[in-house]
Design an enzyme around this catalytic site. Structure first.
Site, PDB file in Angstrom:
ATOM      1  N   HIS A  82      20.700   3.489   5.367  1.00 42.92           N
ATOM      2  CA  HIS A  82      20.079   2.874   4.073  1.00 42.92           C
ATOM      3  C   HIS A  82      21.332   2.865   3.240  1.00 42.92           C
ATOM      4  CE1 HIS A  82      17.582   1.604   0.762  1.00 42.92           C
ATOM      5  NE2 HIS A  82      18.267   2.262   0.045  1.00 42.92           N
ATOM      6  N   ASP A 161       4.868   2.335  -2.990  1.00 44.76           N
ATOM      7  CA  ASP A 161       6.340   1.860  -3.245  1.00 44.76           C
ATOM      8  C   ASP A 161       6.583   0.593  -3.527  1.00 44.76           C
ATOM      9  OD1 ASP A 161       9.078   2.520  -3.294  1.00 44.76           O
ATOM     10  OD2 ASP A 161       9.031   1.225  -1.856  1.00 44.76           O
ATOM     11  N   ARG A 168       9.092  -1.205 -11.522  1.00 43.77           N
ATOM     12  CA  ARG A 168      10.411  -0.594 -11.736  1.00 43.77           C
ATOM     13  C   ARG A 168      11.468  -1.741 -12.105  1.00 43.77           C
ATOM     14  NH1 ARG A 168      12.181   2.546  -7.298  1.00 43.77           N
ATOM     15  NH2 ARG A 168      13.902   2.987  -8.580  1.00 43.77           N
ATOM     16  N   SER A 183      11.650   6.295  -3.643  1.00 41.69           N
ATOM     17  CA  SER A 183      11.334   5.141  -3.081  1.00 41.69           C
ATOM     18  C   SER A 183      12.034   4.816  -1.672  1.00 41.69           C
ATOM     19  CB  SER A 183      11.859   4.014  -4.175  1.00 41.69           C
ATOM     20  OG  SER A 183      11.532   2.806  -3.793  1.00 41.69           O
ATOM     21  N   LYS A 187      10.069   4.933   2.123  1.00 41.46           N
ATOM     22  CA  LYS A 187      10.099   3.867   3.322  1.00 41.46           C
ATOM     23  C   LYS A 187      10.730   4.529   4.427  1.00 41.46           C
ATOM     24  CE  LYS A 187      12.128   1.037   0.606  1.00 41.46           C
ATOM     25  NZ  LYS A 187      12.129   1.327  -0.811  1.00 41.46           N
TER      26      LYS A 187
END
Length: 443
Positions: A82, A161, A168, A183, A187
């Site tokens: 990520h 989320d 957000r 968040s 995931k």
């Protein structure tokens, strides 16, 4: 559920219990808590933070709000990567097929462009027919069959989320470190991973420009992963200049294909290899870093990574011919060089300004409902420290029309800085490694 007392408590810097977080997230996911109350609570968290137990409860509650991927015993170790986002960051498009070709399974859930940063899903969809909306059943089957799937967050994965993130984004709380960590990890933990590698961007083009903030985010996510049996490692990488040369959806796909041919920009390939080494390490396939690097370089050099990308494109409905002929990608009608206005050294190519220009040119979204023009973007030929002569091309603008060209030229006039003397050094490409054992400075 009565939410006002929870907002008041968080506003005053106090904590919510684990049960309260679970009940609150579940109620919000099913529509029993209005957006305005959740927005107030998120702002209170943005201002006062979360205690470790609260962060754990929020992450678990969002992860458990949906379905988690389940893989059979015959599927290789699962690992994902990520990135916190940047300009020109097409690492996922190169890394996923490389790692699948090297023998690990990569169920990669990616995102769309956000603010000035590009999104992997938007880039992949510049390939005609490419589907990013696979169901979880389809994604699991594809990972089992060819080793990788590149998909978006479905309604099944951490739906709380998904809803909270959109809120957000509209209420200036995207950059809250605790909320970012919860968040991202909610995931990733839903993907059924054995290991996770994080690319935390730092510098002027990052969501968290300051080193200390990036390190804090890395430490939090590494701990969240480790506590849940998902060994997690983070690298801090530079985003004070674009990564690679291409910035924009289709032209980044073309550069990714060049990288898979082992012909890509050196900085892009270095980040890919360093993250890939960590991915092999966290799932225990190759603990020796030199051997891991050699394995990945050989996988790229022999064409196996490129062939794996061709498989992925075909499996997800895209036109696999694009892997051999990038001219099949969308092309901008207006292509013009932006030349150096003076001789000297490039002191800066501000990525945030470039990203904002691409959005304005149509390559990103100013509103959620906006369509994305895959053809527009900027190709940066000169990076900080490079010598340039007056009139020499520094950036090539790919625009839809004269207005887009003018926006690109305007942005480059602000983003490109040329000075008479060699400037101070840019940030190191990869500066820190964060594990459960602490922070290692690499540069």
């Amino acid at each position: 559920m009565i939410v006002i007392p929870l907002i008041e408590r968080k506003r005053d810097g106090k904590r919510l219990t684990e049960t309260e977080w679970h009940e609150l997230v579940a109620a919000y996911a099913r529509g029993a808590v209005p957006d305005y109350q959740m927005a107030a609570l998120m702002m209170a968290v943005r201002l006062n933070g979360l205690e470790p137990a609260e962060l754990t409860a929020l992450t678990d509650a969002m992860c458990e709000s949906g379905t988690q991927l389940r893989f059979g015993p015959d599927v290789p170790p699962r690992v994902d990567k990520h990135s916190t986002g940047g300009v020109g960051d097409k690492v996922s498009i190169v890394l996923a097929p490389l790692m699948a070709a090297a023998g690990v399974a990569v169920p990669m859930v990616s995102g769309r462009g956000l603010a000035h940063t590009g999104g992997t899903l938007d880039k992949l969809q510049s390939i005609r027919g490419f589907r990013v909306d696979l169901s979880l059943e389809e994604a699991v089957a594809q990972v089992g069959r060819i080793g990788a799937a590149l998909i978006g967050q479905t309604a099944e994965i951490a739906p709380a989320d998904r809803k909270l993130y959109a809120l957000r984004d509209a209420t200036a709380t995207v950059d809250a470190i605790a909320l970012m960590a919860a968040s991202i990890m909610s995931k990733k933990l839903a993907e059924g991973l054995n290991g996770l590698v994080l690319d935390i961007k730092r510098g002027s083009g990052a969501f968290l420009p300051d080193l200390d903030d990036g390190l804090e985010l890395a430490r939090i996510m590494v701990r969240l992963g480790a506590d849940r049996g998902c060994l997690t490692v983070a690298l801090l990488t530079a985003m004070d200049r674009p990564l690679g040369h291409a910035c924009g959806n289709a032209i980044e796909v073309a550069e990714s294909i060049a990288a898979l041919r082992n012909e890509g920009p050196a900085d892009l390939l270095e980040v890919v290899y360093r993250l890939g080494v960590e991915m092999l390490h966290v799932v225990g396939i190759e603990p020796d870093r030199q051997r891991a690097r050699a394995t990945l370089e050989a996988t790229m050099a022999t064409g196996r990574a490129l062939n794996k990308f061709r498989e992925i494109v075909a499996a997800q409905g895209g036109d696999p011919r694009v892997v051999d002929d990038v001219s099949l990608l969308p092309r901008a009608p207006v292509v013009k060089d932006y030349a150096a206005t003076r001789s000297g050294y490039v002191a800066g190519v501000e990525p945030r300004r470039l990203g904002q220009a691409i959005v304005t040119m149509g390559g990103g979204r100013q509103r959620m409902e906006d369509a994305v023009d895959p053809a527009v973007g900027l190709v940066v030929h000169r990076k900080p420290g490079d010598r340039v002569e007056r009139g020499e091309p520094v950036v090539t603008i790919h625009a839809r029309d004269a207005d887009g060209l003018a926006e690109g030229q305007r942005a480059l006039g602000e983003a490109v800085q040329i000075v008479p003397e060699m400037p101070d050094s840019a940030l190191p490409l990869i500066s820190h490694r964060v594990t459960v054992d602490g922070v290692e400075e690499l540069a």
